[in-house]
Motif scaffolding. Structure first.
Motif, PDB file in Angstrom:
ATOM      1  N   PRO A   1      37.536  29.282  42.156  1.00 53.31           N
ATOM      2  CA  PRO A   1      38.784  29.481  41.418  1.00 53.31           C
ATOM      3  C   PRO A   1      38.567  29.103  39.958  1.00 53.31           C
ATOM      4  O   PRO A   1      37.946  28.080  39.678  1.00 53.31           O
ATOM      5  N   ALA A   2      39.077  29.934  39.027  1.00 53.90           N
ATOM      6  CA  ALA A   2      38.697  29.703  37.632  1.00 53.90           C
ATOM      7  C   ALA A   2      39.804  29.956  36.632  1.00 53.90           C
ATOM      8  O   ALA A   2      40.825  30.607  36.922  1.00 53.90           O
ATOM      9  N   ALA A   3      39.569  29.406  35.440  1.00 52.05           N
ATOM     10  CA  ALA A   3      40.335  29.736  34.232  1.00 52.05           C
ATOM     11  C   ALA A   3      39.288  29.944  33.153  1.00 52.05           C
ATOM     12  O   ALA A   3      39.218  29.205  32.180  1.00 52.05           O
ATOM     13  N   PHE A   4      38.441  30.939  33.357  1.00 48.11           N
ATOM     14  CA  PHE A   4      37.316  31.174  32.439  1.00 48.11           C
ATOM     15  C   PHE A   4      37.830  31.634  31.086  1.00 48.11           C
ATOM     16  O   PHE A   4      38.758  32.440  31.006  1.00 48.11           O
ATOM     17  N   THR A   5      37.200  31.155  30.039  1.00 50.41           N
ATOM     18  CA  THR A   5      37.633  31.592  28.713  1.00 50.41           C
ATOM     19  C   THR A   5      37.300  33.080  28.537  1.00 50.41           C
ATOM     20  O   THR A   5      36.324  33.590  29.114  1.00 50.41           O
ATOM     21  N   ALA A   6      38.114  33.759  27.728  1.00 49.94           N
ATOM     22  CA  ALA A   6      37.856  35.179  27.464  1.00 49.94           C
ATOM     23  C   ALA A   6      36.488  35.338  26.808  1.00 49.94           C
ATOM     24  O   ALA A   6      35.747  36.287  27.091  1.00 49.94           O
ATOM     25  N   PHE A   7      36.150  34.386  25.949  1.00 48.50           N
ATOM     26  CA  PHE A   7      34.908  34.479  25.169  1.00 48.50           C
ATOM     27  C   PHE A   7      33.652  34.401  26.038  1.00 48.50           C
ATOM     28  O   PHE A   7      32.727  35.205  25.894  1.00 48.50           O
ATOM     29  N   THR A   8      33.611  33.424  26.946  1.00 45.70           N
ATOM     30  CA  THR A   8      32.434  33.284  27.824  1.00 45.70           C
ATOM     31  C   THR A   8      32.499  34.268  28.989  1.00 45.70           C
ATOM     32  O   THR A   8      31.485  34.755  29.468  1.00 45.70           O
ATOM     33  N   GLY A   9      33.725  34.542  29.408  1.00 47.12           N
ATOM     34  CA  GLY A   9      33.903  35.370  30.596  1.00 47.12           C
ATOM     35  C   GLY A   9      33.339  36.765  30.455  1.00 47.12           C
ATOM     36  O   GLY A   9      32.743  37.306  31.390  1.00 47.12           O
ATOM     37  N   LYS A  10      33.498  37.343  29.271  1.00 47.54           N
ATOM     38  CA  LYS A  10      33.085  38.745  29.114  1.00 47.54           C
ATOM     39  C   LYS A  10      31.592  38.918  29.360  1.00 47.54           C
ATOM     40  O   LYS A  10      31.147  39.972  29.814  1.00 47.54           O
ATOM     41  N   ASP A  11      30.804  37.915  29.059  1.00 46.69           N
ATOM     42  CA  ASP A  11      29.347  38.026  29.249  1.00 46.69           C
ATOM     43  C   ASP A  11      28.825  37.323  30.504  1.00 46.69           C
ATOM     44  O   ASP A  11      27.778  37.704  31.025  1.00 46.69           O
ATOM     45  N   HIS A  12      29.534  36.292  30.976  1.00 44.83           N
ATOM     46  CA  HIS A  12      28.954  35.440  32.020  1.00 44.83           C
ATOM     47  C   HIS A  12      29.633  35.477  33.384  1.00 44.83           C
ATOM     48  O   HIS A  12      28.991  35.230  34.399  1.00 44.83           O
TER      49      HIS A  12
END
Ligand SMILES: O=C(O)CNC(=O)[C@H](CS)NC(=O)CCC(=O)C(=O)O
Length: 270
Positions: A179-190
């Motif tokens: 379960p996550a709240a990944f940042t938009a910045f890191t999420g797009k690549d990782h």
């Protein structure tokens, strides 16, 4: 373990406990109407806001989140994961806690996030999770469900630490919650790459509910709640709007992948 449908919920949580619980209830209801028996809510499902505000409201968030999970699991007769909410520790800090509840409303497993997100993301945000959260000190549990399989817990930033998932696999995990709240910045690549890696290397299903969109101030999350099969195939992806990603968890597929790719049996170090 039987064949069943699982749901990874995607939300845009706000700094408003009551609004978030209403949104979560609507999405649980949607998942149930589509046939899901295992439903996972993202990190910060009940509150996503300013760190100090989170601390001030922590008692109420913890109490209401736990009550909500138990009520929903019972009402809809599903197994429900609350992917992360603050539980006061007593020294002015909280544990970022994930909680798994069964259809009778009983607690099955609890995990306190061990890897804290203290990262300066080049998107205008500095994340200092350890400012308000105390790191958990116990390895995450695997809950052995006769019907749903062996369910391994983790939270968000943990996904960057493969040794945690190796531990879960060693304990017999078949389905991994991220379960996550990944940042938009890191999420797009990782985000998707990391989830697929955890699925492939442990030959496990990955159930990854997520936060999406704008929450408050500059906080923006990546979305793409997804379900991945043990071969690494994305079975469902919720895109970037609130909703649910639903897919079948099939013991026969798990067995087939583990037969075709028996890498878990070839481990040398751990
Ligand atoms: O965004 C928010 O306000 C809420 N996020 C969270 O509460 C948590 C702890 S700060 N986020 C992560 O762990 C993100 C990890 C991540 O994004 C990565 O590993 O790249």
């Amino acid at each position: 373990m039987k064949s069943y449908l699982a749901a990874a919920v995607q939300m845009t949580s706000l700094p408003n406990l009551q609004k978030n619980l209403i949104q979560a209830e609507e999405l649980i209801d949607l998942a149930v109407r589509r046939g899901a028996e295992l439903i996972a809510l993202p990190e910060n499902f009940s509150f996503l806001g300013d760190e100090q505000e989170k601390l001030t409201q922590a008692e109420a968030i913890a109490r209401e989140s736990e009550k909500f999970l138990k009520t929903m699991a019972q009402r809809f007769q599903v197994t429900l994961l609350g992917g992360g909410f603050p539980v006061p520790v007593g020294n002015g800090k909280v544990y970022n806690t994930a909680l798994l509840i069964d259809p009778s409303g009983a607690e099955l497993a609890r995990y306190e996030k061990v890897h804290l997100f203290d990262v300066n993301v080049p998107d205008g945000n500095t994340y200092q999770e350890s400012g308000t959260v105390l790191a958990g000190v116990r390895l995450p549990p695997v809950y052995p469900s006769k019907e749903l399989g062996n369910l391994g817990l983790s939270v968000c930033y943990d996904v960057r630490f493969p040794e945690l998932y190796r531990h879960l696999a060693q304990m017999g995990a078949e389905v991994l919650f991220v379960p996550a709240a990944f940042t938009a910045f890191t999420g797009k690549d990782h985000w998707q790459v990391l989830l697929q890696a955890r699925a492939i290397e442990n030959t496990c299903y990955v159930l990854a509910p997520a936060q999406t969109g704008r929450h408050y101030a500059m906080r923006q999350t990546h979305g793409h709640a997804m379900i991945i099969d043990p071969w690494g195939m994305v079975l469902a992806d919720a895109g970037d709007e609130p909703g649910v990603a639903i897919a079948a968890i099939e013991p026969s597929r798990l067995e087939q992948v583990r037969r075709q790719m028996p890498s878990l049996q070839h481990r040398v170090f751990i």
